[in-house]
Scaffold this active site. Structure first.
Site, mmCIF file in Angstrom:
data_model
loop_
_atom_site.group_PDB
_atom_site.id
_atom_site.type_symbol
_atom_site.label_atom_id
_atom_site.label_comp_id
_atom_site.label_asym_id
_atom_site.label_seq_id
_atom_site.Cartn_x
_atom_site.Cartn_y
_atom_site.Cartn_z
ATOM 1 N N TYR A 52 1.075 -1.215 0.137
ATOM 2 C CA TYR A 52 0.133 0.053 -0.033
ATOM 3 C C TYR A 52 0.926 1.404 -0.117
ATOM 4 O O TYR A 52 1.986 1.250 0.715
ATOM 5 C CB TYR A 52 -0.903 0.172 1.247
ATOM 6 N N GLU A 54 -0.536 4.953 -0.558
ATOM 7 C CA GLU A 54 -1.072 6.062 -0.824
ATOM 8 C C GLU A 54 -0.372 7.324 -0.393
ATOM 9 O O GLU A 54 0.351 7.520 0.303
ATOM 10 C CB GLU A 54 -2.362 6.115 0.130
ATOM 11 N N ASP A 198 -6.263 13.055 -25.381
ATOM 12 C CA ASP A 198 -6.221 11.873 -25.000
ATOM 13 C C ASP A 198 -5.493 10.843 -26.156
ATOM 14 O O ASP A 198 -6.358 10.368 -27.100
ATOM 15 C CB ASP A 198 -7.806 11.305 -24.774
ATOM 16 N N THR A 224 -3.622 5.761 -22.014
ATOM 17 C CA THR A 224 -3.601 4.291 -21.241
ATOM 18 C C THR A 224 -2.201 4.099 -21.540
ATOM 19 O O THR A 224 -1.421 4.512 -22.308
ATOM 20 C CB THR A 224 -4.596 3.435 -21.886
ATOM 21 N N LYS A 227 -2.270 -0.061 -24.696
ATOM 22 C CA LYS A 227 -2.682 -0.098 -26.003
ATOM 23 C C LYS A 227 -1.418 -0.249 -27.092
ATOM 24 O O LYS A 227 -0.306 -0.965 -26.774
ATOM 25 C CB LYS A 227 -3.595 1.031 -26.413
ATOM 26 N N ARG A 233 -2.087 -2.812 -18.074
ATOM 27 C CA ARG A 233 -3.490 -2.183 -18.127
ATOM 28 C C ARG A 233 -3.120 -0.900 -17.082
ATOM 29 O O ARG A 233 -2.934 -1.343 -15.612
ATOM 30 C CB ARG A 233 -4.359 -2.886 -17.816
HETATM 31 C C1 LIG Z 1 -9.050 3.028 -24.203
HETATM 32 C C2 LIG Z 1 -9.409 4.326 -23.920
HETATM 33 C C3 LIG Z 1 -9.815 5.001 -22.868
HETATM 34 C C4 LIG Z 1 -10.400 4.418 -21.581
HETATM 35 O O1 LIG Z 1 -9.017 3.492 -21.126
HETATM 36 P P1 LIG Z 1 -9.707 2.301 -20.050
HETATM 37 O O2 LIG Z 1 -8.350 1.779 -19.587
HETATM 38 O O3 LIG Z 1 -10.319 1.177 -20.621
HETATM 39 O O4 LIG Z 1 -10.463 2.891 -19.005
HETATM 40 C C5 LIG Z 1 -10.127 6.273 -22.799
HETATM 41 N N1 LIG Z 1 -9.647 7.178 -23.889
HETATM 42 C C6 LIG Z 1 -9.620 6.612 -24.821
HETATM 43 C C7 LIG Z 1 -9.122 7.598 -26.208
HETATM 44 C C8 LIG Z 1 -9.334 5.236 -25.228
HETATM 45 O O5 LIG Z 1 -8.943 4.542 -26.401
#
Ligand SMILES: *Cc1c(COP(=O)(O)O)cnc(C)c1O
Length: 412
Positions: A52, A54, A198, A224, A227, A233
């Site tokens: 933990y 925090e 994003d 993220t 990807k 993750r």
């Molecule tokens: C995948 C994605 C997210 C969300 O990610 P999670 O890990 O599934 O919560 C947010 N914004 C975009 C553009 C994404 O492609």
């Protein structure tokens, strides 16, 4: 030797083995998925899951965090270096919570946010109605032009001038073309909005130099890590010094409790991998494969939104093929090709049964597939989507797909 899971819980071990076999014997064409390295996988399965922590390095609410501090500082410094930013918060648990932290940092409930519509390629968290971001904030949305399938910055500017958003999002989940960060920045500056990019889908392409970087153009980069970046993750928020405190406080204590330290370690490993020359090669190979697949599909009469791709993904409008997205995705899965149905811009069909397919090359590129494999892949896709319900054809294609998949196993 049975694994510790097999000894402790044979049922779960069996299910994990089945998932391993599924991933090996099929080809993943979901643009948001990838196959991580054994090192990233090992870090996520490490004893860091027991801790933990925090707070932030040097400012924790629990003792025993000297090692974790080192790991988090390493991950953050690698993120700063790779993306050329002054500040990195590596604690967001995933993409959606990271985006919520951006709202928490800059907006009050009821404030206006301008984001790309989900059905045009945006993300739920950019103000779509079923997301809390569309319920707790006043969301206005831009789309794409009907004739080009791409974002129209004149429309974005007109909306921004009229609606005066406090926050503007660029980026999304089904955008096959390059994002014009400088163009968005000019609009954000004109209306005094915070600009967030994003880049969840394209972070790996940016890291590898296969897509322009938002650094220097936007206030916050949200991404993220699982990807194209090919990490665990998780998610990161990258900013300049002036927004560091607001972002950090929004993540913790604003939204989250303890960070997932095993994920932080795996993010550090993934960022180290992404800084190597081989990753630059990988990022460019993703795009080369996507463009080769796009060309091969177009040759077979598939209708690609925006006419092709600049990045890792293709959005296919199946209307001309006389099949809807969902049955097509189901047929593809039977044929060993895993993809997802997706709305296309101005889709006349409902969101749960849309007209399109979203295809991506990050995972198959990790396995080593090259542009010369793409015509065969396009043939299989064509055969499968036009053979919904024809078990013989789907079984035959599946045999061919599995043979290629086994020749190009995921990293192990
Ligand atoms: C995948 C994605 C997210 C969300 O990610 P999670 O890990 O599934 O919560 C947010 N914004 C975009 C553009 C994404 O492609």
């Amino acid at each position: 030797m049975p694994t510790p899971i097999a000894l402790a819980d044979p049922r779960v071990a069996e299910l994990i083995a089945a998932e391993t076999a599924r991933q090996h014997d099929t080809l993943c064409l979901i643009p948001s998925e990838n196959h991580v390295s054994p090192a990233v996988l090992a870090a996520t399965g490490s004893v860091l899951t027991n801790k933990y922590s925090e707070g932030y390095p040097g400012r924790r609410y629990y003792q025993g965090n000297a090692v974790v501090d080192g790991i988090e500082e390493l991950a953050a410094s690698r993120a700063r270096e790779l993306f050329g930013v002054e500040h990195a918060n590596v604690q967001p648990l995933s993409g959606a919570p990271a985006n919520l932290a951006v709202y928490a940092a800059f907006l009050d409930p009821g404030d206006t946010v301008l984001g790309m519509a989900l059905d045009a390629g945006g993300h739920l968290t950019h103000g779509w109605g079923v997301s809390v971001t569309g319920k707790w904030f006043r969301a206005v949305r831009y789309g794409v032009r009907r004739d080009t399938g791409t974002v129209d910055l004149d429309e974005v500017r007109a909306l921004a001038r009229r609606e005066r958003p406090k926050l503007i999002w660029c980026g999304g989940t089904a955008i096959p073309r390059t994002i014009d960060f400088a163009g968005f920045a000019a609009i954000a500056e004109e209306v005094g909005a915070v600009l967030a990019a994003d880049v969840a889908h394209i972070a790996g392409l940016i890291a590898g130099g296969a897509h322009p970087s938002p650094t220097g153009h936007v206030d916050v980069i949200a991404t993220t890590t699982h990807k194209t970046l090919r990490g665990p993750r998780g998610a990161m928020l990258l900013t300049g010094e002036q927004h560091a405190r607001a972002i950090d406080r929004a993540v913790f204590p604003g939204l989250q409790g303890g960070p997932h330290d095993h994920t932080t370690a795996a993010i550090a490993v993934a960022l180290h991998e992404a800084a190597q020359p081989a990753f630059t090669t990988y990022a460019h190979a993703i795009v080369a494969n996507a463009q080769a697949l796009a060309a091969a599909l177009a040759e077979r009469g598939f209708d690609l939104v925006s006419g092709g791709t600049d990045n890792h993904l293709l959005l296919v409008d199946l209307t001309a093929k006389g099949v809807a997205g969902r049955p097509a995705a189901e047929a593809l899965e039977q044929a060993g090709l895993v993809a997802n149905s997706n709305a296309v811009p101005f889709d006349p069909r409902p969101p749960l049964d849309p007209s399109g397919l979203r295809l991506g090359t990050p995972a198959i590129t990790t396995r080593g597939l090259r542009p010369e494999h793409m015509p065969e892949l396009a043939r299989w896709i064509d055969e499968a989507v036009t053979a919904t319900g024809d078990t013989d054809t789907l079984d035959r294609v599946r045999g061919e797909v599995t043979e290629l998949a086994r020749a190009f196993p995921p990293p192990a």
